[in-house]
Design an enzyme around this catalytic site. Structure first.
Site, PDB file in Angstrom:
ATOM      1  N   PHE A 131       0.812  -1.229   0.000  1.00 21.34           N
ATOM      2  CA  PHE A 131       0.000   0.000   0.000  1.00 21.34           C
ATOM      3  C   PHE A 131       0.839   1.271   0.000  1.00 21.34           C
ATOM      4  CE2 PHE A 131       0.851  -0.216   4.585  1.00 21.34           C
ATOM      5  CZ  PHE A 131       1.048   1.120   4.896  1.00 21.34           C
ATOM      6  N   LYS A 155      -1.263  -7.023  -9.410  1.00 23.80           N
ATOM      7  CA  LYS A 155      -2.241  -7.181  -8.322  1.00 23.80           C
ATOM      8  C   LYS A 155      -1.829  -6.158  -7.267  1.00 23.80           C
ATOM      9  CE  LYS A 155      -2.888  -8.522  -4.601  1.00 23.80           C
ATOM     10  NZ  LYS A 155      -3.177  -7.559  -3.510  1.00 23.80           N
ATOM     11  N   GLU A 158      -4.894  -4.035  -1.875  1.00 28.11           N
ATOM     12  CA  GLU A 158      -6.336  -3.794  -1.756  1.00 28.11           C
ATOM     13  C   GLU A 158      -6.604  -2.516  -0.957  1.00 28.11           C
ATOM     14  OE1 GLU A 158      -4.527  -6.065  -0.442  1.00 28.11           O
ATOM     15  OE2 GLU A 158      -5.250  -6.813   1.480  1.00 28.11           O
ATOM     16  N   SER A 208       5.369  -7.047   3.412  1.00 30.55           N
ATOM     17  CA  SER A 208       5.958  -7.418   4.704  1.00 30.55           C
ATOM     18  C   SER A 208       6.749  -8.722   4.571  1.00 30.55           C
ATOM     19  CB  SER A 208       4.839  -7.580   5.733  1.00 30.55           C
ATOM     20  OG  SER A 208       3.917  -8.546   5.253  1.00 30.55           O
ATOM     21  N   CYS A 263       9.693   1.666   3.633  1.00 27.87           N
ATOM     22  CA  CYS A 263      10.618   0.560   3.937  1.00 27.87           C
ATOM     23  C   CYS A 263      12.018   1.095   4.178  1.00 27.87           C
ATOM     24  CB  CYS A 263      10.629  -0.453   2.805  1.00 27.87           C
ATOM     25  SG  CYS A 263      11.392   0.187   1.320  1.00 27.87           S
ATOM     26  N   GLU A 354       9.505  -4.377  13.038  1.00 31.96           N
ATOM     27  CA  GLU A 354       9.096  -3.266  12.169  1.00 31.96           C
ATOM     28  C   GLU A 354       7.756  -2.719  12.674  1.00 31.96           C
ATOM     29  OE1 GLU A 354       7.811  -4.141   8.069  1.00 31.96           O
ATOM     30  OE2 GLU A 354       8.907  -2.354   7.444  1.00 31.96           O
TER      31      GLU A 354
HETATM   32  P1  NAD Z   1       1.551  -6.682   3.090  1.00 29.73           P
HETATM   33  O1  NAD Z   1       2.585  -7.750   3.156  1.00 29.73           O
HETATM   34  O2  NAD Z   1       0.459  -6.684   4.062  1.00 29.73           O
HETATM   35  O3  NAD Z   1       0.844  -6.687   1.636  1.00 29.73           O
HETATM   36  C1  NAD Z   1       1.588  -6.691   0.448  1.00 29.73           C
HETATM   37  C2  NAD Z   1       0.800  -7.425  -0.641  1.00 29.73           C
HETATM   38  O4  NAD Z   1       0.594  -8.779  -0.230  1.00 29.73           O
HETATM   39  C3  NAD Z   1      -0.591  -6.832  -0.902  1.00 29.73           C
HETATM   40  O5  NAD Z   1      -0.818  -6.817  -2.283  1.00 29.73           O
HETATM   41  C4  NAD Z   1      -1.535  -7.780  -0.183  1.00 29.73           C
HETATM   42  O6  NAD Z   1      -2.779  -7.927  -0.836  1.00 29.73           O
HETATM   43  C5  NAD Z   1      -0.791  -9.103  -0.203  1.00 29.73           C
HETATM   44  N1  NAD Z   1      -1.021  -9.904   1.020  1.00 29.73           N
HETATM   45  C6  NAD Z   1      -1.218  -9.444   2.276  1.00 29.73           C
HETATM   46  N2  NAD Z   1      -1.371 -10.473   3.136  1.00 29.73           N
HETATM   47  C7  NAD Z   1      -1.254 -11.603   2.412  1.00 29.73           C
HETATM   48  C8  NAD Z   1      -1.309 -12.988   2.738  1.00 29.73           C
HETATM   49  N3  NAD Z   1      -1.492 -13.403   3.976  1.00 29.73           N
HETATM   50  N4  NAD Z   1      -1.153 -13.880   1.739  1.00 29.73           N
HETATM   51  C9  NAD Z   1      -0.947 -13.476   0.473  1.00 29.73           C
HETATM   52  N5  NAD Z   1      -0.890 -12.176   0.109  1.00 29.73           N
HETATM   53  C10 NAD Z   1      -1.033 -11.245   1.055  1.00 29.73           C
HETATM   54  O7  NAD Z   1       2.367  -5.288   3.105  1.00 29.73           O
HETATM   55  P2  NAD Z   1       1.748  -3.814   3.207  1.00 29.73           P
HETATM   56  O8  NAD Z   1       1.241  -3.589   4.586  1.00 29.73           O
HETATM   57  O9  NAD Z   1       0.875  -3.523   2.055  1.00 29.73           O
HETATM   58  O10 NAD Z   1       3.076  -2.945   2.993  1.00 29.73           O
HETATM   59  C11 NAD Z   1       3.974  -2.617   4.013  1.00 29.73           C
HETATM   60  C12 NAD Z   1       5.144  -3.567   4.058  1.00 29.73           C
HETATM   61  O11 NAD Z   1       5.851  -3.557   2.819  1.00 29.73           O
HETATM   62  C13 NAD Z   1       6.174  -3.183   5.108  1.00 29.73           C
HETATM   63  O12 NAD Z   1       6.629  -4.351   5.755  1.00 29.73           O
HETATM   64  C14 NAD Z   1       7.288  -2.541   4.297  1.00 29.73           C
HETATM   65  O13 NAD Z   1       8.568  -2.592   4.897  1.00 29.73           O
HETATM   66  C15 NAD Z   1       7.246  -3.369   3.054  1.00 29.73           C
HETATM   67  N6  NAD Z   1       7.864  -2.680   1.927  1.00 29.73           N
HETATM   68  C16 NAD Z   1       9.092  -3.097   1.521  1.00 29.73           C
HETATM   69  C17 NAD Z   1       9.734  -2.445   0.485  1.00 29.73           C
HETATM   70  C18 NAD Z   1      11.112  -2.887   0.037  1.00 29.73           C
HETATM   71  O14 NAD Z   1      11.631  -2.310  -0.899  1.00 29.73           O
HETATM   72  N7  NAD Z   1      11.702  -3.884   0.669  1.00 29.73           N
HETATM   73  C19 NAD Z   1       9.133  -1.353  -0.140  1.00 29.73           C
HETATM   74  C20 NAD Z   1       7.863  -0.944   0.312  1.00 29.73           C
HETATM   75  C21 NAD Z   1       7.236  -1.613   1.343  1.00 29.73           C
END
Ligand code: NAD
Length: 454
Positions: A131, A155, A158, A208, A263, A354
């Site tokens: 997000f 994708k 959401e 994450s 991040c 985090e």
């Molecule tokens: P998230 O892991 O909750 O969601 C990321 C994606 O995974 C979304 O599209 C979501 O629909 C999907 N998803 C969520 N839960 C899932 C599950 N149980 N099974 C399958 N798919 C699932 O992450 P977020 O809250 O949207 O974003 C924040 C996180 O992203 C933080 O941990 C941040 O550090 C990380 N991030 C990392 C970078 C990087 O470059 N390493 C960059 C930006 C964000």
């Protein structure tokens, strides 16, 4: 209320149509697979021309895109404009695909035998994005994937789907052949459908660490290429020889910008040497003048608030309490103000995990080596920054600190599009990062031809 729409095979279709989400994804992958056979044969110089048009449209629509992004995410418009700029840079970089995709050759590898390597597209790729950068992160992947001859499914998160929808409305105007780019909304159900889909050869993921590891393991189980960028806990080390006055703004921008939802956010500061008292006072004064935007959701706000409570329970000293800002809004919005903890120990959960909110932990180390050891004990290794005026310290830090994105007096050390973006350890599952040369490697297969002519 507006219903979200998927973009499949060049058509907009309601995401709440008669088909279950999994079937909608399968339709998108079938259309992408179908489009691949022709798209891979379009010369690379022609493929990038579609991106020139896309770049032009992104530039012309920057303002509207920034408004949509800020509206659904809650970040300031300047922040949105910044991420759009970085996203456009990725598209611009991918315009160089004709030279980036070039292979190599060597004649006479044996008597009368020549060898050459060529890079070829692989098939249908999907990207699953978070997000926090709804515009920039999809653009880390889409331009490289399609300009190298693959077809693509996005994708998006959401929690921020409208930015992606707007980006696809611009792509629609680029007249790409049907099926080359597809958009499918959804959450876990669609993610699982992507991982299990036989037409999809590779997945780029950002989110994450827990989900990144899941994507990496399940994607590998289904024989896909996977690059999965995960979470972070970034350190910023301040040496006494740093220019404290100039460093304070950079430290606070890193910790509290985007309400800590980056991040690359610096979440732990390690003070080394005599700068500690002055640094602590300066941070509190500057942080008090900062007004953070809301965090992404009420659930996320509760998570951040529970970390603040945990920090207090673990014995850290709360120097600045951002919960007061939440109280001012009578708990009706998702605002939390800048929060600073002092006397934080590496074993505390606020130092290890985090939080992804505007919470900064202040720690101390005897010397730079001890600070580097503290950084390297973290299971994450995304980014770290050293504030110093000594080249020798900078060289030591560069050599020994494990995180893959290092800053020297730069609080948010984000690599530009022409370098790979990503960390190591629990911040990256897979070996290739986003952007730069890694993007070309991830989205192509290297074929080596060994030839002899009788
Ligand atoms: P998230 O892991 O909750 O969601 C990321 C994606 O995974 C979304 O599209 C979501 O629909 C999907 N998803 C969520 N839960 C899932 C599950 N149980 N099974 C399958 N798919 C699932 O992450 P977020 O809250 O949207 O974003 C924040 C996180 O992203 C933080 O941990 C941040 O550090 C990380 N991030 C990392 C970078 C990087 O470059 N390493 C960059 C930006 C964000």
């Amino acid at each position: 209320m507006k219903l979200l729409k998927n973009f499949v095979n060049g058509n907009w279709v309601s995401s709440l149509g008669p088909l279950p989400l999994r079937s909608q994804l399968n339709q998108a992958s079938a259309s992408a697979k179908n489009a691949f056979d022709l798209w891979r044969q379009v010369p690379v110089s022609e493929r990038v021309r579609y991106l020139i048009k896309f770049c032009q449209l992104l530039n012309e629509n920057r303002d509207e895109l920034a408004s949509i992004c800020s509206q659904e995410h809650g970040k300031s418009k300047i922040e949105s404009q910044g991420e759009i700029g970085r996203g456009i840079e990725s598209v611009e970089h991918a315009l160089g695909m004709p030279s980036m995709m070039m292979g190599s050759s060597l004649s006479q590898v044996a008597h009368g035998i020549d060898s050459m390597s060529i890079r070829q597209p692989v098939g249908v790729f999907a990207a699953i994005t978070p997000f926090n950068f709804p515009c920039m992160i999809p653009l880390w992947f889409l331009p490289y994937a399609i300009s190298s001859g693959n077809t693509f499914i996005l994708k998006p998160s959401e929690q921020t789907p409208k930015t992606a929808e707007f980006i696809f409305s611009l792509l629609e105007k680029c007249s790409l052949p049907k099926g080359v780019v597809n958009l499918v909304h959804g959450s876990k159900e669609v993610v699982d459908a992507i991982l299990e889909d036989e037409n999809i050869v590779g997945v780029s993921f950002v989110g994450s660490s827990k989900v990144a590891k899941y994507i990496y393991e399940k994607g590998s189980q289904y024989s896909k290429r996977v690059q999965a960028l995960g979470g972070a806990k970034n350190f910023m080390v301040v040496k006494s020889d740093a220019n404290l006055e100039l460093s304070l703004k950079s430290l606070c921008d890193s910790a509290f910008g985007c309400s800590g939802q980056r991040c690359l956010a610096g979440a732990n500061i390690i003070a080394v040497g005599s700068c500690y008292e002055k640094l602590r006072a300066g941070l509190v004064t500057m942080a008090k003048s900062i007004c953070c935007g809301p965090v992404i959701s009420a659930a996320h706000k509760d998570r951040v608030l529970s970390y603040i409570a945990q920090g207090i329970a673990e014995g850290a000293t709360l120097l600045l309490d951002g919960r007061e800002e939440n109280d001012e809004y009578e708990n009706k919005s998702n605002h939390i103000g800048p929060t600073i903890f002092d006397d934080v120990l590496p074993c505390m959960s606020i130092a290890k995990e985090e939080i992804f909110g505007p919470v900064l932990c202040l720690m101390r180390a005897k010397n730079l080596n001890e600070a580097i050891e503290m950084i390297n004990e973290s299971p994450y290794a995304n980014a770290a920054t050293l504030y110093t005026s000594s080249g020798k310290n900078a060289a030591l830090f560069t050599q020994l600190a494990q995180p893959s994105m290092l800053g020297i007096n730069v609080g948010v050390p984000a690599p530009m599009a022409f370098f790979p973006f990503g960390g190591c350890k629990n911040s990256l599952f897979g070996s290739l990062k986003a952007g730069g040369e890694d993007a070309v490697r991830f989205y192509t297969d290297t074929k080596v031809v060994t030839s002899r002519w009788f």
